[in-house]
Design an enzyme around this catalytic site. Structure first.
Site, PDB file in Angstrom:
ATOM      1  N   LYS A  24      -9.501 -28.462  15.967  1.00  0.00           N
ATOM      2  CA  LYS A  24      -8.890 -27.301  16.636  1.00  0.00           C
ATOM      3  C   LYS A  24      -7.944 -27.792  17.709  1.00  0.00           C
ATOM      4  CE  LYS A  24      -9.365 -22.772  16.414  1.00  0.00           C
ATOM      5  NZ  LYS A  24      -9.885 -21.996  15.276  1.00  0.00           N
TER       6      LYS A  24
ATOM      7  N   ALA B  79      -6.366 -10.512  12.826  1.00  0.00           N
ATOM      8  CA  ALA B  79      -7.577 -10.157  12.071  1.00  0.00           C
ATOM      9  C   ALA B  79      -7.896  -8.662  12.200  1.00  0.00           C
ATOM     10  CB  ALA B  79      -8.753 -11.000  12.554  1.00  0.00           C
TER      11      ALA B  79
HETATM   12  N1  GLU Z   1      -7.579 -20.353  12.981  1.00  0.00           N
HETATM   13  C1  GLU Z   1      -8.253 -19.945  11.790  1.00  0.00           C
HETATM   14  C2  GLU Z   1      -9.747 -20.136  11.913  1.00  0.00           C
HETATM   15  O1  GLU Z   1     -10.313 -20.138  12.980  1.00  0.00           O
HETATM   16  C3  GLU Z   1      -7.654 -20.589  10.562  1.00  0.00           C
HETATM   17  C4  GLU Z   1      -7.708 -22.074  10.540  1.00  0.00           C
HETATM   18  C5  GLU Z   1      -6.884 -22.683   9.421  1.00  0.00           C
HETATM   19  O2  GLU Z   1      -6.288 -21.952   8.665  1.00  0.00           O
HETATM   20  O3  GLU Z   1      -6.863 -23.909   9.354  1.00  0.00           O
HETATM   21  O4  GLU Z   1     -10.441 -20.210  10.932  1.00  0.00           O
END
Ligand code: GLU
Length: 415
Positions: A105, A221
């Protein structure tokens, strides 16, 4: 009331799972911390000519199952511990969905709402300038998250491509369609959540056509969840909210009106012909389905006992604290936990990577069908584990996800 530290929450959840799985103490300790993290300072030339320095992070939590994967958040309250927690949850999410990816992340402390488009672009490129050696299709593949957009992903992909002298579409996902994005990525998080909700409703004998719905959070979302709950199931969305407040209307709220009012006034709280309510009131409404689609720590031991929804779909990451989990479970509320409910986003991100590698594009229907298969399978895997061990859905999701990561680490000879 001070909010819990999200990383401590993530570690506590893992500790619970370690007990259930009877995990080796050393393996448990290894999984409690990120493998690698980067702290960067990003100088950005602002529109007034001055240099402003932004702090950014990238955490590569665990890559036993494959390259790290996970979004980048732009948020004024971002902290390294939030990013660590989110990176841990990504590790469990990709594992739970059976994707050949690890978890990571990123985050930058900033308020994108106060940045011009030019400043956003220079910040996004500056972030990549600081971490590009450590990311890439084989190492770590970022994506959008809270307050980051497909446009930002396009700038980041372009910066990475310039630095590596290539057209590296696979270095980042959530891109616009014309530069290697995937059909169905924009509403993937909400859509994936809907597939799990459909399965949960079958399990609990709830007719979604007659169900009432409240949605907390109106970003990517939450806003798509509004449209999809109506389009896929014919449910009635009676309440919506965002960071500035919310509204309730027993007759149902039209997503087009909500979208327009949000675009015009920057909040859904101004939707006409409805009653103004707070975020706290929304969570405790007498509805069948509650979508928690905002941020961490909104369902706590203070309000969990007052929640009347039969099913909570956690489209946000980390909306429920461990104490609240115990209360909800005791009260028979069926929680579809975050790293299952919101896994549609990363699943379609994975499809995007696959299409980038193949240099091929799937249709919307193909993406939806593949997403449905994976989400449905993952939901039933978790439900099965919850029944088998007599544990709540989050603990069950942990057992499935952690066991797979541990197995991969064993096979690779790490442990
Ligand atoms: N940010 C999104 C999550 O928390 C998507 C992550 C991604 O697509 O790599 O799942």
């Amino acid at each position: 009331m001070s909010k819990p530290n999200p990383f401590e929450v993530a570690q506590k959840q893992l500790d619970d799972c370690a007990k259930i799985l009877n995990l080796d103490a050393g393996v448990h300790e290894f999984l409690r911390h990120p493998r690698r993290e980067f702290h960067v300072s990003i100088p950005v030339r602002m529109d007034d000519g001055k240099i402003k320095v932004f702090q950014g992070f990238r955490v590569q939590y665990n890559d036993a199952l494959g390259p790290c994967k996970g979004g980048i958040r732009y948020h004024p309250d971002e902290t390294i511990d939030t990013v660590r927690a989110l990176a841990a949850w990504m590790t469990w999410k990709t594992s739970l969905l059976g994707l050949p990816l690890g978890g990571g992340k990123g985050g930058v402390i900033c308020n994108p709402k106060e940045l011009s488009l030019g400043e956003q672009e220079r910040l996004s490129r500056g972030y990549i300038d600081m971490i590009w050696q450590y990311i890439g299709p084989e190492k770590d593949v970022p994506a959008p998250d809270v307050y980051t957009t497909p446009q930002m992903m396009a700038w980041m992909m372009d910066e990475y491509s310039k630095l590596t002298g290539s057209n590296s579409f696979g270095c980042i996902t959530g891109k616009p369609l014309c530069v290697g994005g995937s059909c169905g990525r924009s509403d993937a998080t909400a859509r994936g959540g809907m597939y799990t909700l459909r399965e949960a409703a079958k399990e609990l004998n709830i007719d979604l056509k007659k169900a009432t719905v409240a949605i907390q959070g109106y970003g990517n979302a939450g806003s798509y969840a509004h449209t999809l709950a109506i389009d896929l199931f014919g449910s009635k969305v009676v309440a919506v909210s965002d960071s500035k407040g919310g509204v309730y209307n027993a007759n149902g709220i039209d997503p087009d009106v909500a979208g327009r009012i949000k675009a015009e006034t920057s909040t859904v709280a101004n939707i006409p012909q409805s009653k103004k309510i707070s975020n706290e009131e929304l969570l405790e409404l007498d509805v069948d389905i509650l979508f928690a689609a905002a941020l961490e720590n909104v369902i706590t031991k203070e309000n969990a006992g007052s929640i009347k929804a039969k099913i909570i779909v956690e489209l946000a990451n980390g909306p429920t604290t461990p104490e609240a989990d115990a209360i909800l479970y005791r009260n028979g509320v069926h929680v579809i936990p975050d790293f299952l409910a919101n896994a549609g986003g990363v699943t379609v991100s994975y499809f995007e990577m696959v299409q980038n590698i193949m240099r091929y594009c799937w249709s919307f229907d193909e993406v939806y069908q593949k997403l449905d298969e994976r989400m449905t399978m993952a939901y039933h895997g978790v439900l099965g584990a919850s029944k088998k061990y007599n544990i709540n859905m989050r603990q069950a999701a942990y057992t499935v996800a952690v066991a797979r990561v541990v197995e991969a680490m064993k096979m690779r000879g790490w442990i």
